[in-house]
Write a protein that holds these residues in place. Structure first.
Motif, mmCIF file in Angstrom:
data_model
loop_
_atom_site.group_PDB
_atom_site.id
_atom_site.type_symbol
_atom_site.label_atom_id
_atom_site.label_comp_id
_atom_site.label_asym_id
_atom_site.label_seq_id
_atom_site.Cartn_x
_atom_site.Cartn_y
_atom_site.Cartn_z
ATOM 1 N N SER A 1 0.859 -1.180 0.000
ATOM 2 C CA SER A 1 0.000 0.000 0.000
ATOM 3 C C SER A 1 0.897 1.232 0.000
ATOM 4 N N ASP B 1 1.367 5.571 -0.394
ATOM 5 C CA ASP B 1 0.753 6.895 -0.323
ATOM 6 C C ASP B 1 1.384 7.780 -1.393
ATOM 7 N N ILE C 1 -3.344 10.360 -1.814
ATOM 8 C CA ILE C 1 -4.170 9.217 -2.196
ATOM 9 C C ILE C 1 -3.412 7.931 -1.919
ATOM 10 N N LYS C 2 -4.176 6.871 -1.705
ATOM 11 C CA LYS C 2 -3.609 5.574 -1.355
ATOM 12 C C LYS C 2 -3.673 4.664 -2.580
ATOM 13 N N ILE C 3 -2.552 4.063 -2.961
ATOM 14 C CA ILE C 3 -2.473 3.210 -4.147
ATOM 15 C C ILE C 3 -2.169 1.782 -3.712
ATOM 16 N N SER D 1 -10.660 3.042 -10.552
ATOM 17 C CA SER D 1 -10.527 4.451 -10.910
ATOM 18 C C SER D 1 -9.338 4.645 -11.837
ATOM 19 N N THR D 2 -8.187 4.037 -11.467
ATOM 20 C CA THR D 2 -6.991 4.102 -12.330
ATOM 21 C C THR D 2 -6.311 2.745 -12.335
ATOM 22 N N THR E 1 -6.149 2.189 -8.119
ATOM 23 C CA THR E 1 -7.022 2.947 -7.215
ATOM 24 C C THR E 1 -8.464 2.621 -7.570
ATOM 25 N N GLU F 1 -10.337 3.364 0.075
ATOM 26 C CA GLU F 1 -8.936 3.183 0.459
ATOM 27 C C GLU F 1 -8.815 2.247 1.652
#
Length: 680
Positions: free
Chosen positions: A588, A590, A598-600, A633-634, A654, A660
């Motif tokens: 995870s 940031d 945002i958290k990826i 989302s991505t 994401t 998240e």
């Protein structure tokens, strides 16, 4: 003395001179009416609500239907007292708006000691024309040809038998190799020279009413059973009709030419006979009187024996009918249709009397001054005697198949009785409407009471209940056929199709090519027009301006299959989730943007592939608890946005809606919604 009163059989008790209940009301009555009558006449005596014995004069006319509050005004009493008295008599859920029929009002008035001039009598719609019939005169009875109905399963060779006897080829004219009308033919048998009228009934399951009608207007039934198939579903149905009608029965085992070996043929015939014995057919083998004749209509084997059996049985039965110019003609409608250039036509099977040009016939809600009579070969004839089937021209409207035909003296008499019958039809229609209104009002009252009781419940708690009351979707059809018998069969076959979600709704069913009014009705009701056996349709019907879909059929089971398929397509789709790939969340990260972090999810694809537009579920733990269900989302590989990442590669993800809540060790299930096939 028994007599018909409204919906009940009542009789006069000599000792008490009161009306006494004789039998239970018909089943479709409301429960409160049944309870009322059971309490009213249970002890065989009349219980007056009014203690006075003097009869009060009736100073108002009794309407056909009246509500309780208006009846209270006529009786000059409080509505609360009337409701209390009706409840004591057995009525349930009585309100001021409850509607009472004329029959009940008359009985209530008697309980209140009102003097009635006479109780109204209700006439059965089917018996309106009974008074037109003349009693049988034994002196005028003469022998008539037997009416023989050929019944059996589809494709067992019924029409082929008639073809052999007529030396014709009716079966070659049938679409799909099945008979789709009741054919009526009178033949002179080749060997004995006797006249026999044959009714050839359809074997397909959709023509149940037509076969039942054929069994009820015949003298002898020839039950056709194929030696190859033995007893089949429509064979069982024909046996049921034969037993119900009480007609004489002859068994014809057909297609024996297909089994040339004598021993094998004998074995097959024995099996058919045993199957018939199981169905409680008293064949001659077990000492009964039902003849069993193995035949082949194709080669003519034993056909002379079948002919002799029919003639002999008719002689034993001594079939007779009145055949005099003074005899009132009676008969049955076998088929009816609209023909080009000649108009409304009906095939009439004469029961008694002599049918001639100029005579006036009444049938159902229409009548006819006979313009012409046509035999089964298309030749004009001067008259039709008992047991003869002839086409009658001159009907004002197309009569219904199966209705009885009766001769009247003049058009004025015909119009008078038709008007009387239509009034009774209207009364019956209003009666069903009134019963439905009473039911709806009772349900509304009950629903209102429940709502008041649960007034404190939240609206969202009641939402599921509202969803349960959603009515099924109607798929509307307008049926147009060549003959009314087929129209009835098609309507009966498809009107019962459907379930709680979707159902077939027949807007109208009639004969003839679709008219402008049919097209307008289809446009208004969003209906599809189904044309059966109408041949080539005019281009203005097929390519109509309104864009109404017009479908044509020649075989009824293809029509039924098409309607079933359309209903199935309109069922609410059901989808199930199919997992097509899995992805592990390993890290995870940031990632800082200008104004937020945002958290990826750092992931690796285990199998399959993941796409940017994929539907996913994030699951956690050994039980795969779902913590997110939605879309991506991505989707990135290294620093680049990608459309797809395949097995073995890493990616950054994401999720939509700003989710998240994932952690390392969670898994991503990539799925697609697969439509589940549904059937009626």
């Amino acid at each position: 003395m028994l007599r018909r009163h409204g919906l009940f059989w009542l009789k006069t008790c000599p000792r008490l001179n009161v009306l006494q209940r004789q039998c239970v009301p018909i089943s479709h009555l409301l429960d409160n009416r049944i309870g009322c009558q059971q309490r009213w006449y249970a002890k065989g005596r009349r219980r007056s609500l009014d203690s006075k014995k003097e009869m009060k004069p009736l100073n108002f006319s009794i309407p056909n239907y009246i509500s309780v509050n208006k009846l209270a005004n006529l009786l000059n009493c409080r509505v609360e007292k009337l409701i209390k008295d009706l409840t004591a008599l057995g009525f349930q859920n009585i309100t001021t708006t409850y509607i009472l029929s004329k029959e009940y009002v008359e009985l209530i008035l008697q309980e209140y000691n009102f003097a009635l001039p006479s109780l109204s009598t209700s006439t059965n719609i089917d018996n309106v024309y009974e008074e037109l019939k003349s009693p049988v005169n034994p002196k005028l009875l003469t022998k008539r040809p037997p009416v023989v109905t050929i019944m059996g399963h589809v494709d067992h060779g019924k029409t082929t038998i008639v073809d052999y006897l007529r030396k014709s080829s009716v079966v070659a004219q049938e679409h799909g190799g099945i008979t789709q009308h009741i054919g009526a033919f009178q033949i002179i048998t080749p060997k004995s020279g006797k006249k026999i009228t044959f009714l050839d009934t359809p074997g397909h399951a959709a023509f149940l009413k037509m076969r039942e009608r054929g069994a009820n207007i015949t003298d002898i039934i020839v039950l056709v059973v194929s030696v190859e198939d033995s007893v089949m579903p429509q064979t069982l149905e024909a046996i049921k009709h034969a037993k119900k009608s009480g007609n004489e029965l002859i068994i014809a085992i057909t297609k024996i030419d297909r089994i040339p070996r004598p021993k094998e043929r004998e074995k097959k015939i024995e099996k058919v006979i045993n199957d018939l014995i199981v169905q409680d057919i008293a064949v001659e083998k077990i000492g009964g009187d039902v003849q069993v004749i193995p035949i082949s209509a194709k080669t003519g084997e034993n056909m002379d024996l079948l002919e002799e059996s029919i003639v002999l049985l008719s002689e034993v039965m001594d079939i007779r009918a009145e055949n005099s110019p003074r005899t009132i003609v009676e008969g049955w409608i076998i088929e009816s249709q609209v023909k080009k250039q000649v108009g409304n036509v009906a095939t009439v099977l004469v029961k008694k009397g002599t049918l001639q040009k100029g005579k006036i016939l009444i049938c159902g809600n229409t009548f006819c001054k006979i313009k012409n009579l046509i035999d089964d070969k298309g030749t004009p004839i001067s008259k039709a005697t008992p047991s003869y089937a002839t086409e009658v021209l001159g009907w004002k409207d197309v009569p219904h198949v199966g209705d009885e035909v009766i001769q009247v003296k003049s058009e004025a008499i015909a119009k008078k009785f038709i008007s009387k019958r239509q009034d009774l039809v209207e009364v019956q229609k209003n009666s069903s409407i009134v019963e439905r209104l009473n039911e709806e009002r009772a349900l509304a009252k009950e629903h209102h009471a429940i709502e008041e009781k649960n007034e404190g419940l939240q609206k969202e708690d009641a939402a599921p209940d509202r969803d349960q009351n959603i009515l099924p979707k109607n798929i509307n059809y307008i049926i147009k056929c060549d003959v009314s018998g087929s129209a009835e069969a098609v309507s009966e076959s498809i009107s019962s199709l459907g379930n709680d979600e979707v159902r077939c709704n027949v807007i109208s069913s009639s004969v003839g090519i679709p008219t402008e009014s049919d097209l307008k009705m289809a446009q208004i009701t969003d209906s599809v027009i189904l044309c059966f056996n109408l041949g080539k349709l005019p281009s203005e019907v097929i390519n109509n301006r309104a864009g109404i879909e017009v479908k044509q059929y020649n075989v009824i089971y293809k029509l039924i299959e098409d309607v079933t398929e359309t209903l199935t397509e309109n069922l609410k789709p059901i989808f199930e989730k199919k997992v097509i790939s899995t992805v592990d969340i390993r890290e995870s990260f940031d990632f800082k943007l200008k104004k937020k972090v945002i958290k990826i999810a750092g992931c690796k694809v285990n199998n399959g592939s993941i796409k940017k537009n994929s539907l996913v579920q994030v699951v956690r733990g050994p039980n795969d608890d779902v913590i997110f269900d939605g879309a991506l989302s991505t989707l990135k590989h290294n620093k680049d946005d990608v459309a797809e990442v395949s097995k073995g590669h890493e990616c950054g993800i994401t999720f939509e809606d700003g989710f998240e809540g994932f952690e390392p060790g969670d898994r991503i299930l990539v799925y697609e919604n697969v439509k589940v096939p549904r059937y009626l």
